[in-house]
Design an enzyme around this catalytic site. Structure first.
Site, PDB file in Angstrom:
ATOM      1  CD  GLU A 190      -5.241  -7.445   1.743  1.00  0.00           C
ATOM      2  OE1 GLU A 190      -5.644  -7.256   2.681  1.00  0.00           O
ATOM      3  OE2 GLU A 190      -3.645  -7.549   2.305  1.00  0.00           O
TER       4      GLU A 190
ATOM      5  CD  GLU B   9      -2.902  -1.424   2.031  1.00  0.00           C
ATOM      6  OE1 GLU B   9      -2.716  -0.744   3.131  1.00  0.00           O
ATOM      7  OE2 GLU B   9      -3.751  -1.978   2.643  1.00  0.00           O
TER       8      GLU B   9
END
Length: 393
Positions: free
Chosen positions: A279, A175
């Protein structure tokens, strides 16, 4: 005359027997056709997609250490890849400068080895769940660039080195981008500059040259963020730095993003290397804003209007969730030549992080197994969709 009658009777008898035999055979064939059972759906997720991509789950510490007895049979039956949900992140595994907590991660490694599962390390460098001391000089001020990069090097050598040869792949950097595709103004970037990205991948490659190295992020279906990820990874690869693939986090909803939007990014990222769907979970609850993805800093105070299914998910939503998963996995199968792994972010609804994000205390239903580890209609929909495609071929 008698002879003629005899011949006629014989002929009629022969015809009757022939008709009777044919009719019996047709009835037998019809019965066989009617009672022929359809081929059974695969018995597990990993069996359903064998030869196409691995199926993974992110495990918490209790599951990794065998302390959640109901979880273990589901994990071993359905999955052939495991990811450390939190136990390998910097905070849990390296909370203080000279302190490491390897016990849960060691247990996860043992579980993967005992069951011949690939293991994914998550994550070496992230702006969240990294202790403040990493970014400070010990006197309440920001660390210097040299201090921060030295700490990152020591951490990667210690953690990735401990699991060298045991981890199939690492989410090296997690991220690092904003939704507009620009680099996130994290303390990694503001202190060390873009060099932290290069150093992280070079170090991971040096420490464990056999492990695959990934970049992992959410909202990768958004065109601007997709372009930013392609630029980030492409620039590293042009410098001779190894990045083997991109993890597209699948924190999606019942309707958004569209299948077409997901597909566009799968195709685009496949030109850089492997594509992993990471995820994966589907949020069925109303949300308090137009938020997307998994920015864990975007939280809200508890409000009952966003926690509407405390007594169970209505059947209508169960069916919508099932159809959404079936559609998504049909897309994954379509591009199984590009996708190497699909990992769910959790095993059961009970364990999902969406019970506490973006509002703590919600009752969420994003996965294929309910709070008692029982299969939901969504699991059957995924398995049946695979079966239908196989029968069509």
């Amino acid at each position: 005359m008698r002879l003629h009658k005899t011949l006629l009777a014989t002929s009629l008898l022969t015809a009757t027997l022939a008709y009777s035999c044919n009719d019996s055979q047709q009835n037998a064939n019809a019965t066989t056709t009617e009672t022929q059972p359809a081929s059974a759906a695969p018995a597990s997720l990993k069996a359903a997609f064998e030869g196409e991509f691995t199926i993974g789950a992110a495990l918490n510490g209790q599951q990794a250490m065998g302390r959640d007895a109901d979880a273990t049979p589901v994990i071993t039956q359905h999955f052939n890849s495991l990811t450390a949900e939190n136990i390998m992140k910097w905070g849990p595994i390296h909370p203080e400068p000279d302190k490491y907590n390897f016990e849960p991660a060691d247990a996860l490694v043992a579980l993967s080895e005992q069951n011949n599962m690939e293991l994914i390390g998550h994550t070496l460098v992230w702006h969240n769940q990294t202790p403040d001391w990493v970014f400070e000089n010990g006197k309440g001020k920001p660390a210097s660039k040299a201090q921060l990069l030295q700490r990152m090097e020591e951490h990667i050598r210690k953690v990735a080195g401990r699991y060298k040869g045991k981890v199939h792949g690492w989410d090296v950097v997690n991220e690092a981008l904003n939704d507009d595709g620009t680099l996130r103004q994290s303390r990694w970037l503001t202190i060390a500059g873009e060099e932290y990205l290069e150093r992280a991948y070079r170090l991971a490659n040096e420490v464990d040259p056999e492990a695959e190295l990934y970049y992992n992020d959410y909202n990768m279906w958004k065109p601007a963020k997709r372009d930013g990820a392609i630029l980030l990874v492409g620039n590293l690869q042009e410098k001779g730095i190894r990045v083997d693939g991109i993890g597209m986090q699948g924190h999606w909803g019942l309707e958004n993003p569209s299948i077409a939007q997901i597909e566009e990014s799968i195709i685009a990222f496949s030109k850089l290397g492997k594509v992993m769907i990471t995820e994966l979970d589907i949020d069925v609850l109303p949300n308090p804003s137009n938020r997307n993805g998994a920015d864990i800093d975007a939280t809200f105070e508890f409000d009952a209007q966003y926690n509407v299914y405390t007594d169970g998910l209505p059947d209508s939503l169960q069916q919508k969730l099932a159809q959404r998963y079936a559609d998504i996995f049909a897309l994954f199968q379509k591009h199984s030549d590009k996708i190497s792994r699909v990992t769910f972010w959790g095993v059961s609804d009970k364990n999902s992080w969406l019970n506490d994000w973006p509002i703590k205390g919600r009752t969420s239903y994003p996965l294929l197994f309910d709070r008692n580890y029982q299969p939901k209609p969504a699991l059957e929909a995924v398995l049946q969709s695979v079966n239908k495609q196989a029968n069509a071929q």
